[in-house]
Scaffold this motif. Structure first.
Motif, short mmCIF file in Angstrom:
data_model
loop_
_atom_site.label_atom_id
_atom_site.label_comp_id
_atom_site.label_asym_id
_atom_site.label_seq_id
_atom_site.Cartn_x
_atom_site.Cartn_y
_atom_site.Cartn_z
N ARG A 24 66.05 139.25 114.66
CA ARG A 24 66.31 139.86 115.98
C ARG A 24 65.23 140.88 116.33
O ARG A 24 64.75 140.91 117.47
CB ARG A 24 67.69 140.52 115.99
CG ARG A 24 68.83 139.55 116.09
CD ARG A 24 70.17 140.27 116.25
NE ARG A 24 71.25 139.37 115.94
CZ ARG A 24 71.98 139.42 114.83
NH1 ARG A 24 71.79 140.35 113.93
NH2 ARG A 24 72.94 138.53 114.63
N ASP A 25 64.84 141.71 115.35
CA ASP A 25 63.78 142.69 115.60
C ASP A 25 62.46 142.00 115.95
O ASP A 25 61.75 142.43 116.86
CB ASP A 25 63.58 143.60 114.39
CG ASP A 25 64.64 144.67 114.27
OD1 ASP A 25 65.46 144.83 115.21
OD2 ASP A 25 64.65 145.37 113.24
N ARG A 28 62.66 140.73 119.48
CA ARG A 28 62.57 141.83 120.45
C ARG A 28 61.13 142.30 120.61
O ARG A 28 60.67 142.54 121.73
CB ARG A 28 63.45 143.01 120.01
CG ARG A 28 64.89 142.87 120.42
CD ARG A 28 65.67 144.15 120.16
NE ARG A 28 67.01 143.79 119.80
CZ ARG A 28 67.55 143.92 118.60
NH1 ARG A 28 66.89 144.45 117.61
NH2 ARG A 28 68.78 143.54 118.36
N ARG A 30 58.50 140.50 120.05
CA ARG A 30 57.78 139.44 120.74
C ARG A 30 58.00 139.54 122.25
O ARG A 30 57.07 139.41 123.03
CB ARG A 30 58.23 138.07 120.24
CG ARG A 30 57.45 136.95 120.89
CD ARG A 30 58.07 135.59 120.63
NE ARG A 30 57.41 134.63 121.47
CZ ARG A 30 57.71 134.41 122.75
NH1 ARG A 30 58.66 135.09 123.34
NH2 ARG A 30 57.05 133.51 123.46
N GLU A 31 59.24 139.79 122.63
CA GLU A 31 59.56 139.93 124.05
C GLU A 31 58.76 141.07 124.68
O GLU A 31 58.20 140.93 125.77
CB GLU A 31 61.06 140.19 124.20
CG GLU A 31 61.59 140.04 125.60
CD GLU A 31 63.10 140.17 125.61
OE1 GLU A 31 63.59 141.09 126.29
OE2 GLU A 31 63.77 139.36 124.94
N ARG A 32 58.68 142.18 123.99
CA ARG A 32 57.92 143.32 124.51
C ARG A 32 56.43 143.03 124.56
O ARG A 32 55.73 143.47 125.47
CB ARG A 32 58.18 144.56 123.67
CG ARG A 32 59.53 145.16 123.91
CD ARG A 32 59.68 146.43 123.15
NE ARG A 32 60.95 147.07 123.46
CZ ARG A 32 61.40 148.14 122.87
NH1 ARG A 32 60.68 148.72 121.91
NH2 ARG A 32 62.55 148.65 123.21
N CYS A 45 53.06 146.42 119.90
CA CYS A 45 54.02 145.37 119.56
C CYS A 45 53.31 144.15 118.96
O CYS A 45 53.79 143.56 117.98
CB CYS A 45 54.83 144.95 120.78
SG CYS A 45 56.01 146.18 121.33
N ASP A 84 65.01 130.48 119.51
CA ASP A 84 64.13 131.43 120.19
C ASP A 84 62.76 131.53 119.52
O ASP A 84 61.75 131.73 120.19
CB ASP A 84 64.77 132.81 120.25
CG ASP A 84 65.91 132.89 121.26
OD1 ASP A 84 66.01 131.99 122.13
OD2 ASP A 84 66.69 133.85 121.18
#
Length: 114
Positions: A24-25, A28, A30-32, A45, A84
């Motif tokens: 999950r981290d 997250r 990757r999204e940022r 990031c 994901d």
């Protein structure tokens, strides 16, 4: 024997919880890095992702080593995160995901369908 099984179950639960947390981290971050942060934060990031990638690869390889029943038990928790991860740019992660889906997920789904 009962105490040993209880300890093993507790260790498995902690390990799986930790692995889910790491994935999950990673997602997250990757999204940022893709667009949810400004330039400097995005760069930070991206650096963190590069440093975490070998650990994520090792974690995914560990999933390959789960026994059949263990894998099936934890697949519902891991599957959305694995899906994901398909969008990650890392060739190393992509290679392990291919193995996971071909060797573990597909046979598990085929067994469920039978």
């Amino acid at each position: 024997a009962g105490l040993v099984q209880l300890i093993a179950a507790a260790a498995e639960y902690r390990l799986v919880s930790f692995c889910l947390h790491v994935l999950r981290d990673y997602l997250r971050l990757r999204e940022r890095s893709v667009g949810g942060a400004d330039g400097a934060a995005r760069e930070l990031c991206a650096t963190a992702l590069a440093e975490m990638t070998p650990n994520v690869v090792t974690l995914l390889q560990g999933l390959l080593a789960f026994s059949g029943p263990q894998f099936g038990k934890h697949l519902p928790a891991f599957y959305p995160l694995l899906a994901d991860l398909i969008h990650c740019e890392s060739p190393q992660i992509a290679a392990v995901l291919r193995e996971l889906f071909a060797q573990r997920v597909a046979p598990h789904l085929q067994a469920e369908a039978s």
